[in-house]
Design a protein around this motif. Structure first.
Motif, short mmCIF file in Angstrom:
data_model
loop_
_atom_site.label_atom_id
_atom_site.label_comp_id
_atom_site.label_asym_id
_atom_site.label_seq_id
_atom_site.Cartn_x
_atom_site.Cartn_y
_atom_site.Cartn_z
N ARG A 156 0.80 -1.01 -0.23
CA ARG A 156 0.02 -0.11 -0.09
C ARG A 156 0.76 1.54 -0.01
O ARG A 156 0.52 2.35 -0.56
CB ARG A 156 -0.75 -0.11 1.15
N LYS A 157 2.05 1.25 0.52
CA LYS A 157 2.69 2.34 0.90
C LYS A 157 3.81 2.53 -0.32
O LYS A 157 4.04 3.93 -0.82
CB LYS A 157 3.23 2.30 2.07
N LEU A 158 4.37 1.38 -0.93
CA LEU A 158 5.36 1.69 -1.89
C LEU A 158 4.99 0.96 -3.33
O LEU A 158 5.67 1.30 -4.33
CB LEU A 158 6.78 0.81 -1.39
N GLY A 159 3.81 0.21 -3.30
CA GLY A 159 3.60 -0.34 -4.52
C GLY A 159 4.01 -1.76 -4.82
O GLY A 159 4.94 -2.02 -3.66
N TYR B 214 12.91 -3.38 -4.94
CA TYR B 214 12.32 -2.22 -5.80
C TYR B 214 13.82 -1.60 -6.31
O TYR B 214 14.39 -0.52 -5.79
CB TYR B 214 11.85 -1.08 -4.58
N PRO B 215 14.20 -2.08 -7.56
CA PRO B 215 15.40 -1.64 -8.16
C PRO B 215 15.19 -0.34 -8.57
O PRO B 215 16.26 0.37 -8.62
CB PRO B 215 15.64 -2.53 -9.10
N ASP B 216 14.00 0.34 -9.05
CA ASP B 216 14.09 1.80 -9.38
C ASP B 216 14.06 2.82 -8.28
O ASP B 216 14.54 3.81 -8.38
CB ASP B 216 12.50 1.75 -10.05
N ARG B 217 13.77 2.15 -6.99
CA ARG B 217 13.99 2.99 -5.90
C ARG B 217 15.32 2.71 -5.33
O ARG B 217 15.82 3.66 -4.55
CB ARG B 217 12.99 2.65 -4.83
#
Length: 266
Positions: free
Chosen positions: A186-189, A210-213
């Motif tokens: 819910r918070k990070l997708g 979350y590699p994009d983050r």
């Protein structure tokens, strides 16, 4: 030509008066009018046997009262000399002439062997002074060269410190120890990759990548659906890193940083 005003003989006859300013050269300043014409007034000093004719152009105003004595103003300071009065001329002081500078003194030429400069002050020979100055200059350059070598060695042989990786965002700071898988979603997708490490003892680990983050979220629990958030691991600029970015505190004060540091990548 305009007719000069009549002298104030009506006010001065048979009445003593004093001049202001007093006439220089006469000590007693009490007078009586003896005779008046259109051009001058003849006055007599009451203490000294002096009679003097004063041109009317020097007379000024007369005081309105005669107590203690009537005052007759003079338009200019007068001086009694040679039986008559003359205007007082104040001497003009001349400025002193500037002091002439003394002529320069010719210096005698010193002999080649005579000490000069610092050597003459210290009373030592010129050759000895030159030797000391040369040594000081040499030692100064040697000291500067040594300092530069030390600085170069420190810079050259000190291992470069690798900069610590900082994630692209810090949304993981919003997560708490009570967040499970669904709270993280819910918070990070949704994560790009979900890994589970079941064979790690009583506690199991789950990594949401979350590699994009630039980081992975680590969950821990006895079962997969009971795993809770314990921290975030940085993936580095190339995505191959694995270092703790964030940890949490338990209720009793313990922290999960030690667990994250010992956790291998899976």
């Amino acid at each position: 030509m305009s007719t000069p005003p009549a002298p104030p003989q009506a006010e001065l006859f048979d009445r003593p008066f004093s001049f202001y300013p007093p006439i220089h050269g006469i000590e007693h300043n009490e007078w009586r009018l003896k005779e008046a014409t259109w051009s001058e007034m003849l006055v007599r000093n009451t203490a000294a046997d002096i009679e003097v004719a004063i041109p009317r152009r020097y007379f000024g105003a007369v005081s309105e009262t005669d107590k203690p004595v009537m005052i007759v103003g003079l338009k200019q300071e007068l001086e009694y000399r040679m039986g008559t009065v003359w205007p007082v001329r104040k001497p003009v002081l001349a400025m002193p002439a500037p002091v002439m500078a003394p002529p320069p003194v010719e210096r005698s030429e010193t002999s080649p062997g005579e000490p000069r400069g610092l050597a003459a002050v210290l009373g030592i020979s010129q050759e000895r002074t030159d030797t000391r100055i040369t040594r000081m200059i040499v030692w100064t350059f040697v000291g500067l060269a040594s300092l530069l070598i030390v600085v170069w060695a420190v810079i050259r042989f000190t291992p470069a410190t690798k900069p610590s990786f900082v994630a692209r965002d810090q949304s993981y700071l919003e997560l708490t120890r009570d967040d499970d898988y669904y709270a993280v979603i819910r918070k990070l997708g949704p994560p790009a990759e979900d890994r589970w490490r079941p064979n790690s003892g009583e506690l199991q680990y789950r990594a949401l990548f979350y590699p994009d983050r630039g980081y992975a979220i680590i969950l821990m629990g006895a079962k997969q659906d009971e795993a809770r958030y314990i921290g975030a691991m940085g993936l580095g600029a190339d995505g191959k890193g694995w270092s703790p970015l964030h940890s949490i505190d338990y209720a009793r004060g313990a922290n999960t940083m030690g667990i994250l540091r010992s956790l291998p990548r899976f």
